[in-house]
Design a protein around this motif. Structure first.
Motif, mmCIF file in Angstrom:
data_model
loop_
_atom_site.group_PDB
_atom_site.id
_atom_site.type_symbol
_atom_site.label_atom_id
_atom_site.label_comp_id
_atom_site.label_asym_id
_atom_site.label_seq_id
_atom_site.Cartn_x
_atom_site.Cartn_y
_atom_site.Cartn_z
ATOM 1 N N MET A 26 1.577 -30.623 2.788
ATOM 2 C CA MET A 26 0.509 -31.599 2.605
ATOM 3 C C MET A 26 0.624 -32.210 1.207
ATOM 4 O O MET A 26 0.811 -31.509 0.223
ATOM 5 N N ALA A 27 0.540 -33.525 1.155
ATOM 6 C CA ALA A 27 0.681 -34.199 -0.131
ATOM 7 C C ALA A 27 -0.610 -34.081 -0.933
ATOM 8 O O ALA A 27 -1.695 -34.307 -0.412
ATOM 9 N N THR A 28 -0.468 -33.711 -2.202
ATOM 10 C CA THR A 28 -1.641 -33.674 -3.081
ATOM 11 C C THR A 28 -1.742 -35.015 -3.810
ATOM 12 O O THR A 28 -0.822 -35.837 -3.746
ATOM 13 N N ILE A 29 -2.835 -35.192 -4.522
ATOM 14 C CA ILE A 29 -3.001 -36.409 -5.316
ATOM 15 C C ILE A 29 -1.848 -36.544 -6.314
ATOM 16 O O ILE A 29 -1.310 -37.636 -6.509
ATOM 17 N N ALA A 30 -1.473 -35.400 -6.925
ATOM 18 C CA ALA A 30 -0.375 -35.450 -7.907
ATOM 19 C C ALA A 30 0.937 -35.849 -7.230
ATOM 20 O O ALA A 30 1.734 -36.608 -7.795
ATOM 21 N N ASP A 31 1.161 -35.341 -6.001
ATOM 22 C CA ASP A 31 2.373 -35.738 -5.259
ATOM 23 C C ASP A 31 2.396 -37.249 -5.058
ATOM 24 O O ASP A 31 3.418 -37.910 -5.236
ATOM 25 N N ILE A 32 1.247 -37.772 -4.643
ATOM 26 C CA ILE A 32 1.183 -39.200 -4.331
ATOM 27 C C ILE A 32 1.398 -40.025 -5.588
ATOM 28 O O ILE A 32 2.114 -41.024 -5.583
ATOM 29 N N GLU A 33 0.820 -39.561 -6.678
ATOM 30 C CA GLU A 33 1.027 -40.260 -7.942
ATOM 31 C C GLU A 33 2.518 -40.291 -8.294
ATOM 32 O O GLU A 33 3.062 -41.317 -8.679
ATOM 33 N N GLY A 34 3.187 -39.127 -8.122
ATOM 34 C CA GLY A 34 4.628 -39.060 -8.389
ATOM 35 C C GLY A 34 5.414 -40.012 -7.500
ATOM 36 O O GLY A 34 6.350 -40.677 -7.954
ATOM 37 N N MET A 35 5.014 -40.091 -6.223
ATOM 38 C CA MET A 35 5.711 -40.991 -5.299
ATOM 39 C C MET A 35 5.557 -42.451 -5.739
ATOM 40 O O MET A 35 6.497 -43.237 -5.662
ATOM 41 N N ILE A 36 4.357 -42.809 -6.187
ATOM 42 C CA ILE A 36 4.143 -44.196 -6.635
ATOM 43 C C ILE A 36 5.006 -44.480 -7.868
ATOM 44 O O ILE A 36 5.655 -45.523 -7.958
#
Lengths: 224, 180
Positions: free
Chosen positions: B1-11
């Motif tokens: 499951m993607a966390t907020i930090a994961d999503i930030e890294g992806m962006i």
């Protein structure tokens, strides 16, 4: 960090209205022009957006069909990206590397301010050009993802400012799909809300200063 | 499951031209953003078009994300909502098939999507509760359905200028509450 207290009450409500998308088209455009030159207004907008966003919990998640992602990739990277031969791939990499060297600083530098974008596309998307205008550098970065000039012809880029009587040429588009076009000083403030259009012209561009061939694609410039 | 930090890294990686990161970002967030487009546009074909525009914009604008100060989901949802409402305003007659739109989409949320919004929901709800209920409904209608002042005035049965005066006053109050 900017706090709401730094702004007058009218602006606090106005930015809230903008965040909710309640302003009409004219008010919205006028506000975006102010926003582009005012970092504290952008900070206030961010506070509003962050404040409202938990309402978005109520947007139910729905998985989009797989074709949506293919269409996005085709728009951004071209339809043929998956079918490169090794040789073509190596050649393309060399071209991209060379382009990155020359136009990369414009295309990929982190912009501090707002960016204006336009999706200049033919109705049937046989010609698609993504344009990004950075008001700080007054340069349009173009990425042609579909279509090209026919043999012996060129594509010319035109600016149709809001309320302007006639299109103004921004120049002949370079042959390369990734390129940059500088915007003359007197046109820079006319970009937001204007329309960019591409016409088919003889080599060297329109001889008359107005489009002479078919207008192949158009798109309006919006604040990203 | 993607966390907020994961999503930030992806962006951030997307902003450096990383297509793999862009695809991961799409996987983790497209159901939420498609939901935003569907709710606002209430039409599947238009919502798909809007979703394309959203991710094209995300790709183009991701390099500026690091300096804009937005939290990742707020940025993505704001981009999606604005584009969807632009499309809504651009068309003439509204579609009436919200039931169809949702019936066609009977895939449930995937684990990746349970991601995202564990935000301070209580705060906006609490602040809206401090407003006159009619005004609070207007704010929700504008945010969730892209209602115009005309729509809101019609629903409340008041002239458009009255609605605007109410709402501007309530927005000033709301901002004060949210900044507490």
């Amino acid at each position: 960090m900017t706090q709401a207290g730094d702004h007058d009450k009218d602006d606090i409500s106005l930015v809230g209205e903008y965040a909710l998308h309640l302003l009409d088209a004219g008010e919205r455009l006028a506000f975006e022009k102010r926003l582009a030159g005012d970092p504290s207004l952008r900070a206030l907008l961010r506070e509003w957006d962050e404040g409202f966003v938990s309402l978005a919990d109520q947007f139910e998640e729905v998985i989009p069909p797989p074709r949506a992602k293919s269409a996005i990739d085709a728009r951004l990277f071209g339809p043929a990206t998956a079918r490169f031969s090794l040789r073509a791939g190596v050649l393309a990499l060399a071209v991209v590397a060379a382009l990155a060297f020359f136009v990369g600083p414009v295309l990929w530098n982190t912009p501090d301010g707002p960016l204006y974008v336009a999706d200049i596309a033919a109705q049937d998307r046989t010609l698609v050009v993504e344009a990004t205008f950075d008001p700080d550098t007054a340069v349009i970065a173009i990425n042609r993802t579909a279509g090209a000039a026919t043999t012996g012809r060129v594509l010319e880029l035109w600016l149709i400012a809001e309320g302007a009587p006639a299109p103004v040429s921004l120049g002949v588009m370079p042959e390369a799909p990734l390129a940059t076009i500088a915007v003359p000083e007197d046109l820079r403030t006319a970009m937001l809300g204007a329309t960019l259009a591409i016409s088919d012209e003889p080599l060297g561009g329109s001889p008359t200063g107005a489009p002479t061939g078919a207008v192949l694609a158009a798109g309006s410039i919006t604040l990203l | 499951m993607a966390t907020i930090a994961d999503i930030e890294g992806m962006i951030l990686r997307t902003g450096r031209g990383d297509r793999a990161a862009f695809s991961l970002l799409y996987e983790a967030t497209s159901a939420k953003l498609f939901g935003v487009c569907l709710r606002v546009l209430n039409n599947r074909a238009e919502a798909e078009d809007a979703l394309q525009d959203v991710y094209v914009k995300v790709w183009q604008k991701a390099s500026g994300y690091a300096v804009n100060g937005y939290s990742p989901m707020t940025w993505l949802i704001t981009v999606a909502r604005n584009l969807a409402i632009d499309k809504l305003r651009a068309r003439k007659a509204p579609a009436k098939n919200i039931e169809d739109a949702y019936d066609l989409a009977d895939n449930g949320p995937t684990p990746e999507m349970a991601v995202v919004q564990k935000s301070e929901r209580a705060q906006i709800d609490g602040c809206l509760d401090e407003l006159d209920p009619t005004h609070a409904d207007a704010v929700r209608g504008a945010y969730l359905m892209g209602d115009t002042y005309q729509d809101l005035a019609d629903r409340a049965g008041v002239p458009i200028n009255t609605m605007r005066t109410w709402l501007r006053r309530s927005l000033a109050k709301l901002k004060g509450c949210l900044s507490r």
